[in-house]
Design a protein around this motif. Structure first.
Motif, PDB file in Angstrom:
ATOM      1  N   PRO A 167       0.763  -1.199  -0.045  1.00 52.33           N
ATOM      2  CA  PRO A 167       0.052  -0.171  -0.001  1.00 52.33           C
ATOM      3  C   PRO A 167       0.831   1.212  -0.030  1.00 52.33           C
ATOM      4  O   PRO A 167       2.033   1.174   0.283  1.00 52.33           O
ATOM      5  N   PRO A 168       0.248   2.371  -0.448  1.00 52.80           N
ATOM      6  CA  PRO A 168       1.159   3.685  -0.512  1.00 52.80           C
ATOM      7  C   PRO A 168       1.900   3.787   0.583  1.00 52.80           C
ATOM      8  O   PRO A 168       3.048   4.287   0.473  1.00 52.80           O
ATOM      9  N   GLU A 169       1.218   3.954   1.696  1.00 52.00           N
ATOM     10  CA  GLU A 169       1.674   4.483   3.089  1.00 52.00           C
ATOM     11  C   GLU A 169       3.114   3.491   3.278  1.00 52.00           C
ATOM     12  O   GLU A 169       4.174   4.163   3.959  1.00 52.00           O
ATOM     13  N   LEU A 170       2.868   2.303   3.201  1.00 56.46           N
ATOM     14  CA  LEU A 170       4.075   1.428   3.333  1.00 56.46           C
ATOM     15  C   LEU A 170       4.983   1.535   2.418  1.00 56.46           C
ATOM     16  O   LEU A 170       6.419   1.124   2.823  1.00 56.46           O
ATOM     17  N   ARG A 171       4.680   1.574   1.053  1.00 56.01           N
ATOM     18  CA  ARG A 171       5.773   1.902   0.207  1.00 56.01           C
ATOM     19  C   ARG A 171       6.819   2.881   0.537  1.00 56.01           C
ATOM     20  O   ARG A 171       7.986   2.652   0.097  1.00 56.01           O
ATOM     21  N   ALA A 172       6.336   4.065   0.693  1.00 61.70           N
ATOM     22  CA  ALA A 172       7.176   5.170   1.166  1.00 61.70           C
ATOM     23  C   ALA A 172       8.054   4.636   2.173  1.00 61.70           C
ATOM     24  O   ALA A 172       9.495   5.004   2.105  1.00 61.70           O
ATOM     25  N   ARG A 173       7.712   4.100   3.158  1.00 60.73           N
ATOM     26  CA  ARG A 173       8.684   3.596   4.300  1.00 60.73           C
ATOM     27  C   ARG A 173       9.581   2.664   3.819  1.00 60.73           C
ATOM     28  O   ARG A 173      10.802   2.353   4.228  1.00 60.73           O
ATOM     29  N   GLU A 174       9.035   1.654   2.927  1.00 63.42           N
ATOM     30  CA  GLU A 174       9.815   0.585   2.432  1.00 63.42           C
ATOM     31  C   GLU A 174      11.143   1.246   1.329  1.00 63.42           C
ATOM     32  O   GLU A 174      12.342   0.753   1.385  1.00 63.42           O
ATOM     33  N   THR A 175      11.051   2.355   1.050  1.00 66.23           N
ATOM     34  CA  THR A 175      12.026   2.906   0.028  1.00 66.23           C
ATOM     35  C   THR A 175      12.846   4.146   0.433  1.00 66.23           C
ATOM     36  O   THR A 175      13.658   4.832  -0.170  1.00 66.23           O
ATOM     37  N   ALA A 176      12.420   4.683   1.875  1.00 65.97           N
ATOM     38  CA  ALA A 176      13.173   5.592   2.433  1.00 65.97           C
ATOM     39  C   ALA A 176      14.562   5.316   2.777  1.00 65.97           C
ATOM     40  O   ALA A 176      15.002   4.274   2.842  1.00 65.97           O
ATOM     41  N   VAL A 177      15.467   6.416   2.700  1.00 63.79           N
ATOM     42  CA  VAL A 177      16.618   6.485   3.105  1.00 63.79           C
ATOM     43  C   VAL A 177      16.893   5.818   4.684  1.00 63.79           C
ATOM     44  O   VAL A 177      16.237   6.115   5.581  1.00 63.79           O
ATOM     45  N   ARG A 178      17.855   4.647   4.849  1.00 62.74           N
ATOM     46  CA  ARG A 178      17.998   4.322   6.253  1.00 62.74           C
ATOM     47  C   ARG A 178      18.695   5.106   6.966  1.00 62.74           C
ATOM     48  O   ARG A 178      19.872   5.760   6.390  1.00 62.74           O
ATOM     49  N   GLU A 179      18.505   5.237   8.288  1.00 61.64           N
ATOM     50  CA  GLU A 179      19.232   6.191   8.931  1.00 61.64           C
ATOM     51  C   GLU A 179      19.477   5.710  10.396  1.00 61.64           C
ATOM     52  O   GLU A 179      18.572   4.588  10.911  1.00 61.64           O
ATOM     53  N   ARG A 180      20.628   6.053  10.899  1.00 61.75           N
ATOM     54  CA  ARG A 180      20.777   5.662  12.255  1.00 61.75           C
ATOM     55  C   ARG A 180      21.399   6.936  13.229  1.00 61.75           C
ATOM     56  O   ARG A 180      21.881   8.104  12.541  1.00 61.75           O
ATOM     57  N   ARG A 181      21.289   7.034  14.619  1.00 57.42           N
ATOM     58  CA  ARG A 181      21.737   7.994  15.365  1.00 57.42           C
ATOM     59  C   ARG A 181      22.941   8.006  15.236  1.00 57.42           C
ATOM     60  O   ARG A 181      23.843   6.927  15.045  1.00 57.42           O
ATOM     61  N   PRO A 182      23.881   9.420  15.079  1.00 54.74           N
ATOM     62  CA  PRO A 182      25.270   9.321  14.836  1.00 54.74           C
ATOM     63  C   PRO A 182      26.111   8.693  16.093  1.00 54.74           C
ATOM     64  O   PRO A 182      25.626   8.421  17.204  1.00 54.74           O
ATOM     65  N   LEU A 183      27.087   7.945  15.827  1.00 56.74           N
ATOM     66  CA  LEU A 183      27.934   7.431  16.617  1.00 56.74           C
ATOM     67  C   LEU A 183      28.068   8.364  17.772  1.00 56.74           C
ATOM     68  O   LEU A 183      28.077   7.694  19.222  1.00 56.74           O
ATOM     69  N   ALA A 184      28.586   9.605  17.687  1.00 58.91           N
ATOM     70  CA  ALA A 184      28.856  10.368  18.569  1.00 58.91           C
ATOM     71  C   ALA A 184      27.623  10.577  19.945  1.00 58.91           C
ATOM     72  O   ALA A 184      27.998  11.157  20.836  1.00 58.91           O
ATOM     73  N   GLU A 185      26.522  10.379  19.436  1.00 57.64           N
ATOM     74  CA  GLU A 185      25.408  10.340  20.189  1.00 57.64           C
ATOM     75  C   GLU A 185      24.651   9.201  20.855  1.00 57.64           C
ATOM     76  O   GLU A 185      24.000   9.291  21.548  1.00 57.64           O
ATOM     77  N   THR A 186      25.527   8.112  20.701  1.00 61.34           N
ATOM     78  CA  THR A 186      25.304   6.967  21.138  1.00 61.34           C
ATOM     79  C   THR A 186      26.332   6.117  21.940  1.00 61.34           C
ATOM     80  O   THR A 186      25.927   5.519  23.056  1.00 61.34           O
ATOM     81  N   PHE A 187      27.563   6.360  21.695  1.00 57.71           N
ATOM     82  CA  PHE A 187      28.769   5.560  22.489  1.00 57.71           C
ATOM     83  C   PHE A 187      29.565   6.903  23.110  1.00 57.71           C
ATOM     84  O   PHE A 187      30.169   7.794  22.379  1.00 57.71           O
ATOM     85  N   GLY A 189      32.284   7.869  26.187  1.00 63.33           N
ATOM     86  CA  GLY A 189      33.744   7.591  26.584  1.00 63.33           C
ATOM     87  C   GLY A 189      33.990   7.853  28.123  1.00 63.33           C
ATOM     88  O   GLY A 189      33.712   6.896  28.990  1.00 63.33           O
ATOM     89  N   ASP A 190      34.334   8.973  28.500  1.00 67.39           N
ATOM     90  CA  ASP A 190      34.820   9.208  29.870  1.00 67.39           C
ATOM     91  C   ASP A 190      33.574   9.538  30.770  1.00 67.39           C
ATOM     92  O   ASP A 190      33.679   9.439  32.112  1.00 67.39           O
ATOM     93  N   GLY A 191      32.465   9.820  30.155  1.00 66.71           N
ATOM     94  CA  GLY A 191      31.409   9.821  30.715  1.00 66.71           C
ATOM     95  C   GLY A 191      29.709   9.833  29.947  1.00 66.71           C
ATOM     96  O   GLY A 191      30.268  10.180  28.957  1.00 66.71           O
ATOM     97  N   TRP A 192      28.786   9.812  30.749  1.00 68.11           N
ATOM     98  CA  TRP A 192      27.714   9.977  30.092  1.00 68.11           C
ATOM     99  C   TRP A 192      27.734  11.283  29.109  1.00 68.11           C
ATOM    100  O   TRP A 192      27.817  12.298  29.534  1.00 68.11           O
ATOM    101  N   GLY A 193      27.304  11.037  27.882  1.00 69.56           N
ATOM    102  CA  GLY A 193      27.171  12.131  26.864  1.00 69.56           C
ATOM    103  C   GLY A 193      28.484  12.772  26.149  1.00 69.56           C
ATOM    104  O   GLY A 193      28.684  13.513  25.580  1.00 69.56           O
TER     105      GLY A 193
END
Length: 200
Positions: A167-187, A189-193
């Motif tokens: 269906p059209p609403e699912l088709r758009a999600r199927e072909t959308a650009v794949r994205e993830r949160r940046p590494l710097a916002e997820t991993f 080092g010395d402390g949270w954030g």
């Protein structure tokens, strides 16, 4: 590289970079016994705390009663597309060990098993889509799940089909650009954030 390959900061294994969760499955495709056992073996050999192996799976191929019961447990938005998959697999976690003691992290361990199953599916040229949108109690009752086992997910597995079949609403999600949160916002080092120095 396929159009759905992840744009990673550095190279990762193609099985990981190219794995994604489609909704358009080939309704004529079937999964043979050898492929099925390969998927299940990948899950079986996942790591777990104290080798407790808390995972259990309910497996149904399209056309089988278990498949239909798993399909019937899905929320309506997932029923729009999941019925074309070749296989539906429910993952459940045993919340207590055989001696009655509480398990340590059974959902975490079961998630690892499902992850290995998903990567093995991609290695076989298949695709897997994990779903949290299902009625756990309906699944439990319809498939006779005993107390102490928590349904965590239902995964659709099969061969990829054209997004144009959705269906059209699912088709758009199927072909959308794949994205993830940046590494710097997820991993951190010395402390949270505090991003790791190597994380762009």
């Amino acid at each position: 590289m396929s159009p759905r390959t992840a744009h990673t900061a550095v190279a990762v294994h193609p099985l990981l970079a190219e794995r994604w969760s489609p909704r358009s499955f080939d309704a004529t495709h079937t999964i043979g016994d050898e492929e099925l056992v390969s998927l299940l073996e990948a899950a079986r050999w996942a790591p777990s705390s104290r080798n407790s192996q808390p995972w259990r799976f309910l497996v149904g191929r399209r056309g089988e009663p278990t498949y239909q019961r798993l399909f019937d447990s899905l929320v309506s938005s997932n029923r729009l597309w999941a019925g074309d998959s070749s296989l539906l697999i429910a993952a459940l976690a045993a919340e207590r060990a055989e001696n009655g003691a509480a398990q340590h992290g059974p959902a975490y361990d079961t998630g690892l098993a499902v992850a290995q199953l998903s990567v093995q599916a991609h290695a076989l040229g298949l695709h897997a889509h994990q779903m949290g949108g299902f009625d756990a109690e309906r699944l439990r009752v319809s498939l006779g799940v005993p107390d102490g086992y928590r349904p965590l997910s239902v995964t659709a597995i099969g061969a990829l089909a054209s997004a144009d079949l959705l269906p059209p609403e699912l088709r758009a999600r199927e072909t959308a650009v794949r994205e993830r949160r940046p590494l710097a916002e997820t991993f951190f080092g010395d402390g949270w954030g505090d991003p790791l120095p190597v994380a762009p």
